[in-house]
Design an enzyme around this catalytic site. Structure first.
Site, PDB file in Angstrom:
ATOM      1  N   GLU A 125      31.480  24.477  16.934  1.00 20.57           N
ATOM      2  CA  GLU A 125      30.586  24.747  17.924  1.00 20.57           C
ATOM      3  C   GLU A 125      29.467  25.466  17.528  1.00 20.57           C
ATOM      4  OE1 GLU A 125      32.936  27.402  20.721  1.00 20.57           O
ATOM      5  OE2 GLU A 125      34.642  26.092  20.812  1.00 20.57           O
TER       6      GLU A 125
ATOM      7  N   GLU B 160      40.358  28.575  18.731  1.00 21.27           N
ATOM      8  CA  GLU B 160      39.904  29.952  18.257  1.00 21.27           C
ATOM      9  C   GLU B 160      41.132  31.021  18.531  1.00 21.27           C
ATOM     10  OE1 GLU B 160      36.559  31.403  20.648  1.00 21.27           O
ATOM     11  OE2 GLU B 160      35.175  29.902  19.380  1.00 21.27           O
TER      12      GLU B 160
END
Ligand SMILES: [Zn+2]
Ligand SMILES: [Zn+2]
Ligand SMILES: [Zn+2]
Lengths: 665, 665, 665
Positions: free
Chosen positions: B314, B142
Site C-alpha cells: 500500500e 496488517e
C-alpha cells in the site's frame, strides 16, 4: 426586561423564607426559580409525598408578588428510586455504570425511569398547575450536563436497535446507507447491531452519527413526556428548559420546538477558563469579564432555539466552583452580562443562586448572598440594573413588559446545525478543525463589525435576512436546497458545506453536493492542516493566511482570494459565495465586511473589546477590554452610563427619532 | 519494477469492473490486490458461500492481463461469526472486551477463530489456488494494526500458561528465570500465573517480556496455519503479508521466515504527523513529503524480513484520513516515494487504493481515483513512473523483470532485533530513550553519509558486510556471540548492548555480558537522562553532546570520545568499537563516518534533504528538502530527471561501465 | 548516628551471607533491615513454614555484631494466599480489581487478609521476638505505595458503611452533616450509601472526605493489629514503619502514635524528576543532588510523626529505576544526604539496598554493591560518613549513641495536617493551588532564612515555639482553638485557614471561622487564579506578587501588604498575623523574615543552594548549588570538611563554648 433568581428553600429553615422574599423584592427581583433538585424532600421514601413545605413556600413567594418558575425534580432522583430501578443508570463509553452520588444519574432511554418521571411530574402538575404563583415550568435541569447524552448500556442498545429499525425498515437498507460492505460490517438483522463503543478502531461514522441522532431523540422524547403532562395540567404557563454553553450533544432546536421559551445558564468566567476554544492570551485578557462574544453567541443561538423568546435562567454572580480556576469577576461584570443578555432579546435574567450554600458540591459557588446571608458584590449590581431598567423604561416611554417584547432579531443569519456539528466532529480530518469553534469565530468576526446576528437552524425561514452564512453545513437537505434557491440575499457557504449525504457518505458529485447548481464548483481534494502550517492567501479582497482546512477547488467562478498556488479560496459573484478554507481572524473579518457591503449592511471596525448591539430603538455599548474607551453612536442620545466606558462598562443609547431608519441598517 | 493497486470490487457495481481494469492498464498497473476485507460478501451467512462475484472479477482482471494478489479475508470476520464465538474477541489491557464494529476483532490465540480461518482459507485456496490470475496470496491484513497483538482475555491466559509450560518445563525453572523471589512472586504451578496487566505496580519485566514473546508467537502460528494451507493448494505462488510502519509488537523476522516476500504499507505523511519520533521542526519541514528516511528505513528493514524480497503493498497516493492532520502531498511526492521504494529493492509498488470509497471509516482516504471516478493527482504520477521504468529499462538494456531482480543490498548492516526492542522498552530507565528511535537515528545518520544499509536480524549472516552496527542488542545469544567473533569487518556496539540475559536479568559480569571478550570493558553504572540534560562530549573523533543514555564504563580500550569527567563514551581500536551513550545527530554522523572510513566505505555529507541510494548499477537521487539543489554523482550518466532536483524531485543515473567498481564502494 | 542497610538474604546463596556481613562491618554498617518481602520463602505453601534460612541468617548477622530490623512480610502475600482470599484484592477507582504480580496487592479493609497477617506476624514474633539480633520490627512496607490507600471494592464499601454508622449514629445526622439535601442525595439508611467513585460528576465533598478518613483509619487499624502482636512477643524493641516522600493519603500522625520511631525512604533524585511540585529549572539545576529542601522537609515532618525519633530506612545510594528519568547522583551526594538526615535528628541512616539485584522489577536500582558484588560508588561515601561520625564523636566528646540523642528540634513550627490536606485537595478551587506544595514552599522559604523548623501535627504542643505557621489549617478543632489562644509566640495563619467545619461545610461566620476571635477578620470572597495571573502586592513589608489563591478580606487589622485594589493581603499586629494569598517565593521569604524578627529569631539570607541546620551544638552546612561557596558560621570551629564547600559538599562545625547561647537563637 426583568430580573430573577434561583432559590433553594429546602436548603434553609423555613423561618428564613419571608426574610428572603422581602430581600428579593428590595433588590428588584420579580422571578424565582425553585424546585428542580428537591425530589428527596418531596418524596423521601417511595410514595411518601411531602408537599406541605412547597405549598408554604409558594404561598410566601406569591404573597411577596414573586413569580415562580417551578422545576420538575427529575435531574436528581433519590437513592431509593435508583435502587428500585438500577437499569436506569447510564453507562459510560468505557462500559462502566455511572452511579448515584451526585446528579443526572439516569439514561434518557430508560423506560422505567420515564415512568417514574411521568408519575412525579403528573402529581406535581396536578397540585401546582393552577397555583397563582406559578407562571412557568422548567423541565428537568441542564440536559446533558456531565456528558450524559450518550450512554452505552443495555437499555440504550435496545432503544438504538428500535430506532434503527424504525428509520431503515430493513437491515439491508441500513447496510447500504452505512456502506457496511467496507470492512465486512454487514448485519443480518437489527439485533446484530451493537453500540459504537469499545470497537477495535473507530466504528463506521454512519453508525456513530446515527447513534448520536438516536440519543438526541431520546432527549426530545424525555422532554416531550413532561411537556405533555404540563400542558394538560398547567395550560398557559411558559414551558422552558435551561440549556448550557458550548454544548452540542443533542439537537436543541428539536427540544426547543416543544417548549415556549429557551433559556440558558451563563457562566462567562467558567467557560473562558475551561474551554479549549479560547487561546491563552484570550484567557489572560478576559480573565474577569469573559470573552466578549461568549454571552452574545449563546443568546443569539438560544433565542433561535426558543422561536424568538429567550431567558437567562442562571447568570453567574461571582466566582464559580467548577472551572479549573475560579477568579472573581471584575467590578461591574455582572451588570455587563445582564445588559448584554437584555440587548440580545432576553426577557428575563435570573441569577444563580440566591444564597451561597455552605454544604455540598457547589459550596464554593457564589450567590447574590454569601453563606452568612450578607449581600455579596453582585447583589448591588443587580440593584443597579433594576434601577437602570426603570431609567430605560422612562426614556423609552415603555413599561417593563413592553421592554421585554422589544424586537431583537438582526439582518444577518448564521446557520448553526447540530447534525452538521456531529457529522464534522466525528471525522474532523484535522484536529485543528472543529465545527463549533469555526462557527464561533465567524460570529466573533461579524460582531466585531458591529453586525447584529441571528443564529438559526437549518429549518428556519431565510426571508428576513440580507446576509446568510452557512459555516459548514455538512448535509444539504432538499428542503434547505429549495429555500437556498429561493433566498434573495447574499449567501456565503463555508468549507465542508454539502460534503456529506444524510447517510454520512460523500455525495456522488463531490462537495458541495446539491449546492453545486447554486455554487458551480467542485471540491477536488482536501488539505487538512496542523496548527503550525498556515499558507498565505491573497487576492482582490485582501491578504492573510488560511488555516486548519484547505480545499482544492475547480471552478469558473471569479476568485476573490487564492492560495499561493493559485487555488481558489474565496470565490463567487453576485449573490453566492463560497469559502474553501478557514481564514485567520483578520482576513475573515475583512471578507465578511465585503459581503456585508454587498448586502448593504453598514459595518464598522470596533475598538478592541468594544461590542455594540441594537434591540429595537435601543443601542447598547459594552466594554470587555482592558482600557477605558470613549465611544458614541451617531444619531442617538445617552440613557444609561457615559460616553467614556471603563472595563466592564455599559452605555445605553436611544436612537433619535429621525435617525431610526438610518443607523446601522 | 512494476506497479500495482489495491482494489475492492465488492464496493462497486460489477458493471464498473471492466472499465476499471482498462483504466488500470492505461495507467501502467500490472498487479492488483483484492479480497482481504470481503468475508461478509463471500459468506453473508454461516456456510452460505457466494463465489460467483469473485469468479467473475478474477476473470475480468485476468482478461486484462492483470496479476492478482488474493487476500485471505481473516482480518474482518462477519458479525454472525463473532456472535457464534464470542471468546474470539480480544481483551484490552484494562480488561474490556474489544467488540465488533470495525476490523481486527479477534485475538490471535483463539483456537475457535483459528478453526474458522482454517475453514475459509481452505475453501478459498481450493477454489482459486490454481487460478491463472492469481500469482500471490496475502495472509490476513496488517497484523497488529490498532494495537491488537497483546490481548488480555481468558483465551490468552490459557495460551500463555501453555507457552510457559512448554518453555520452562517446571514452574521452579520459571521462578528462577524470572527471579520471582524478588517480591514473593513465586508460583506453585503454571496455573497460578496471571497475565501481566492490572497489577498494582509494574509486573516483573521477565513476566512482561515472556508475555510479549508468547503473543508474538501466536501471530507466527496464526500466519503459519494459513501458509500451510496455501502451500498445499497453491504451490508456486508468492506468499506475502503487509507489515506496517514503526510497528514492533511482533517478531516480523519470524513471520517472514514462513513467507516468500515481505511487503509493507507506506504512508509517509500520516506517520510524520502521528509519530513522536519526529521533532516538531521535522513535522513542519517535511509536512508534504514525509521524513527523508521514513520509507528507506522500512524498505531496508522489511527487505531483511523478506529474505531479500520486498513489495510495497500500500503506497499513500494522497491525503489519508487517520492521522491527527492529513495534508496533501507535494506535487511529485507519490512519484518520489515510488522510486525510493524501487531504489531499496522493491520489486513492485502497489497504490492504496484504486478508488476513494464514499462510505465507511476511510471515506476521506484518497485513491488513484476520486469517489466520482475521475483521476486524482496521483494517477498521473503513477503514469509518469510507469514511463520512467521503461526509460530505465531501455537505458539499462534490461526488461522490467530483470530490473525487479537488480541487487539491492549494501555493505553496511544495522541489526534490528524485535526481542531487544521489547526488552529495552519494558524498562527504558529514561523516558527520553526508545530502542526504535535510537535505531532510526543511527540509520538516518548513515543515510546522510550516503551509505546503503541493510537492516538485518540477529540471525542473519554477517559475512557480506564491511561495517556492522548493533544499536542496542540487549541479549547476545551464544550463536550471535560466535558469529560476532567470526566477523571480519568493523563492528560498533551501542549502549545497552549485552545488558540483559535471555531471561531479562543483568549478566553476572555486567554489560556488555558475553561481548566483553570482544569488547573488554564493563558498564559500571547507567546515567539515564531527561531530554534537557545533554552533557558535553569530546575527543579525538570530534565534539558534541550525549543525550538520553550515558554509561559509566571502565576499560583499557583507547577512548575516541569522553565526557567531561573523562569517562569513555566511544572506545575501541582495530575492528571493535563500543559507544556507551546516545549522541547528538551531528556527532553520531561524524563517528559513523570515521567507522565507515575504517571499513573503507566512501561517504559524503549530502545536502539537507538530499538522499542517494544505489541498486545494482543504478544511482537514485532524491530531494526531500525545501529547496531545489543541483547534484551530480561522479562517473554516471543521467537516465531520468535532471541534475537540478526540485522539492520531491528524483533523478536516476546509470553508472558508466568503467566506473562501476569505483563509485561509492 | 549510625549507618544501616537493607538486605535481602533470600535473593542470594547462603554461602554469600558471611562475606556480606563482613563487608558490611568493614564499611561501618551497624543496622540491617531484612525480611519484608520474604513471605513466599517463609511460607511457600499454605502452612508449610520454612524458618531455617532465617534462623541461620539472623545468627550470621548477630555473629558479626549487626543489629537487625525485622520486617513483617505483609506487603507481599504469596499467590496461593491471594487465590484463597480473592476478596482481599483492592479495586481501583475505575472499578477494576488490582491483581497479583507485583506487590501491595491487598486492601487494608479486608478482614480475611487481616486474619492472615495476624497469623503470620504472630508466628514470626513468637519465633524471633526475643532473638538477640532483633532490635526492631518494621511493620509491612511503605503503606500506600502505588496508590493503595483508597480502594473501591465490596470489602471497602462494607467497611465504609460501618465506619459511617459508628461516626454518625443515625443516617439523618449524616445527611445533615453532609448537606445531602443539596442534590437530593439524602439516604434512608447507611446501607444505601455507596463509595464516591464512578459518580456522574463529583460526589459530595463531605462524602469524599469521610471516605478518605475511613481509608486512613483502615491503615491505622491494620498497623495496630501488627503492633499489638509485636508488643506482646517482643517487648522493648523499637517498632517502626517506613513512610514515603510527598505522600499524604493516610494520616501519618495517627499511625505514628502506635509506633516508637518514624522512618522514611529518601530518594532525592527520583522525587525531583517525578514530582510536579518542582519547576523545570529546579529539575535541571538540582538534577544530581535533589532539591535542597526535599530531604529536610520530610526529616522534619516525619520526626514529628515519630514523636521526636527519626530513622532513614531507605537512603538512595545511586540511580533508581522508577522515575521517568534516573540520573546518577553527583559525587558526594550520598554523603550529603546522609549528613542532612543526621542534622535533622536521624538516629540511623540505612541505605537501600545492600546489593543491586540482577532480576525483578528493581534490577536497575543501584545498591551499595553492584550486581557483580563489587562496590558501587556509594559504598565509599558510606565509609567516609562512618569515619566522619567518628571525627564528630571525638570533637564533641560524645559516643555515637550520645550523638544519636542530640536534640534536634527548632524554635519554629510549621503545622502540617493530613485532614486539612485532604480537605483542600478535594476542592482546590484553583488547580494551581495544592496544600502540600504551599506547605513545602513556606518551609523552603524558612529554610533559606536559616531557620530550624519543626513540622508538627495539629495535636502537638505549641509551648516550645517562638514562631508558629499554619499554612492552611482548613478545620480548627476546639482543642486547637484553645491551644492557639494559649499560645504565647508569634502566629501566622495562611489562606484557607478555618475555612471548613469538621463536616466540610463553610463556617457560619465564614473563614477563618473559630479563629476570628484571635484574628478579627472575615474572608468575604475568594479569587482562585490560574498560574498566569499574579497580581501585584505591596505594603510596609515589601512588594512582589501573589498567586494561585487570593482572598478578599474585611478587617480592622493593620495591613502589612495589600493588593492593587487596597485589599488586605498580609495583616496583623502584635502576635497574630494572617496571610490571605499565596505569595511569590521572594516576598514569602521577606515576610517570614519579618515574623522571625518579631519572634527574635536570627535569620540570614543564605547563598543559592546553601543550607544550614543545627542539632545541639553542631552546625551543619550543605551545598546543593552548582558552584563552590565559602561559608563560615560565626563562633564555631570546623570539625568535618572545609570552609569552601563544593557542589554536594558538607561542612560540620562545632559551636564554641562561649557562643552556644548566642548563635542563631
Ligand atoms: Zn423497575
Ligand atoms: Zn465456538
Ligand atoms: Zn477467605
Amino acid at each position: 426586561m426583568k430580573l430573577g433568581v434561583c432559590y433553594y428553600p429546602e436548603h434553609w429553615p423555613k423561618q428564613r423564607w419571608v426574610e428572603d422574599a422581602q430581600h428579593m423584592q428590595r433588590i428588584g427581583i420579580e422571578y424565582v426559580r425553585i424546585g428542580e433538585f428537591s425530589w428527596s424532600t418531596i418524596e423521601p421514601k417511595s410514595g411518601e409525598l411531602h408537599w406541605e413545605w412547597l405549598d408554604e413556600c409558594l404561598d410566601v413567594l406569591h404573597a411577596h408578588g414573586l413569580k415562580v418558575i417551578l422545576g420538575t425534580p427529575t435531574a436528581t432522583p433519590p437513592k431509593w428510586l435508583v435502587d428500585r430501578h438500577p437499569s436506569m443508570l447510564a453507562t459510560d463509553e468505557q462500559g462502566r455504570v455511572r452511579g448515584f452520588g451526585s446528579r443526572r444519574h439516569y439514561t434518557f432511554s430508560s423506560l422505567e425511569y420515564r415512568e417514574e418521571c411521568h408519575r412525579i411530574v403528573t402529581i406535581m402538575a396536578e397540585r401546582y398547575g393552577q397555583h397563582p404563583a406559578v407562571v412557568s415550568w422548567q423541565t428537568d435541569n441542564e440536559y446533558g450536563c456531565h456528558d450524559t447524552i450518550l450512554s452505552y448500556g443495555e437499555t440504550d442498545l435496545t432503544a438504538f436497535r428500535l430506532w434503527l429499525s424504525d428509520k431503515y425498515g430493513t437491515v439491508d437498507a441500513l447496510n447500504k446507507a452505512w456502506g457496511n460492505v467496507f470492512w465486512s460490517m454487514d448485519y443480518r438483522s437489527f439485533d446484530e447491531i451493537e453500540l459504537p463503543n469499545l470497537t477495535v478502531t473507530e466504528a463506521n461514522p454512519s453508525h456513530r452519527l446515527d447513534f448520536q441522532r438516536c440519543c438526541s431523540d431520546q432527549v426530545v422524547a424525555f422532554n416531550k413526556l413532561q411537556v405533555d403532562i404540563l400542558r394538560q395540567y398547567s395550560a398557559g404557563r411558559d414551558l422552558v428548559h435551561n440549556y448550557m454553553g458550548f454544548f452540542t450533544a443533542f439537537d436543541h432546536h428539536k427540544v426547543g420546538q416543544d417548549l415556549d421559551v429557551a433559556s440558558w445558564d451563563t457562566y462567562p468566567l467558567g467557560f473562558l477558563d475551561q474551554e479549549s476554544i479560547y487561546r491563552n492570551e484570550e484567557k489572560q485578557t478576559y480573565l474577569r469579564v469573559g470573552h466578549p462574544d461568549f454571552g452574545a453567541f449563546h443568546h443569539d443561538l438560544y433565542r433561535g432555539c426558543g422561536k424568538g423568546r429567550l431567558w437567562i435562567m442562571e447568570q453567574q454572580p461571582g466566582p464559580v466552583n467548577w472551572a479549573p480556576h475560579n477568579p472573581t469577576p471584575a467590578d461591574g461584570a455582572v451588570r455587563l452580562w445582564t445588559w448584554e443578555a437584555f440587548s440580545h432579546g432576553a426577557e428575563m435574567v435570573s441569577y444563580f443562586r440566591w444564597r451561597q450554600a455552605p454544604f455540598g458540591q457547589e459550596q464554593m459557588h457564589a450567590g447574590l448572598l454569601r453563606p452568612d446571608a450578607k449581600e455579596a458584590e453582585a447583589a448591588q449590581e443587580a440593584v443597579q440594573v433594576a434601577k437602570e431598567i426603570n431609567m430605560l423604561s422612562a426614556a423609552m416611554e415603555m413599561d417593563k413588559d413592553e421592554l421585554m417584547s422589544l424586537p431583537s432579531s438582526g439582518k444577518v443569519a448564521l446557520m448553526f446545525d447540530y447534525d452538521a456539528c456531529w457529522s464534522l466532529d466525528i471525522q474532523p480530518q484535522s484536529r485543528a478543525y472543529r465545527y463549533l469553534f469555526w462557527c464561533y469565530r465567524i460570529y466573533e468576526a461579524m460582531r466585531e463589525l458591529g453586525l447584529s446576528v441571528d443564529i438559526i437552524s437549518s429549518h428556519a425561514s431565510l426571508d428576513m435576512y440580507e446576509l446568510l452564512v452557512l459555516p459548514a453545513q455538512a448535509h444539504i437537505s432538499s428542503d434547505l436546497e429549495n429555500r437556498l434557491h429561493a433566498y434573495k440575499g447574499i449567501l456565503l457557504a463555508g468549507p465542508r458545506t454539502g460534503s456529506k449525504t444524510d447517510s454520512y457518505q460523500i455525495p456522488e458529485n463531490l462537495a458541495p453536493g446539491p449546492l453545486s447548481t447554486l455554487l458551480p464548483l467542485k471540491v477536488e481534494r482536501v488539505d487538512a492542516l496542523p496548527e503550525h502550517t498556515q499558507p498565505a492567501v491573497s487576492g482582490r479582497w485582501g491578504k492573510g493566511n488560511l488555516k486548519h482546512w484547505h480545499e482544492q477547488i475547480s471552478t469558473e467562478l471569479p476568485c476573490l482570494l487564492k492560495d499561493d498556488s493559485g487555488n481558489p479560496v474565496l470565490m463567487g459573484s453576485e449573490r453566492h459565495f463560497y469559502l474553501g478554507s478557514c481564514l485567520d481572524n483578520d482576513l475573515l473579518k475583512t471578507s465578511l465586511a465585503k459581503l456585508a457591503e454587498k448586502a448593504e449592511l453598514p459595518t464598522y471596525y470596533l475598538p478592541d473589546g468594544i461590542r455594540v448591539r441594537e434591540r429595537g430603538d435601543v443601542i447598547f455599548v459594552f466594554n470587555y477590554g482592558v482600557r477605558s474607551i470613549s465611544f458614541e453612536p451617531e444619531g442617538a442620545e445617552l440613557v444609561v452610563g457615559n460616553k467614556n466606558i471603563t472595563t466592564a462598562g455599559v452605555a445605553i443609547w436611544k436612537k433619535l427619532k429621525d435617525q431610526r431608519k438610518h443607523i446601522k441598517k
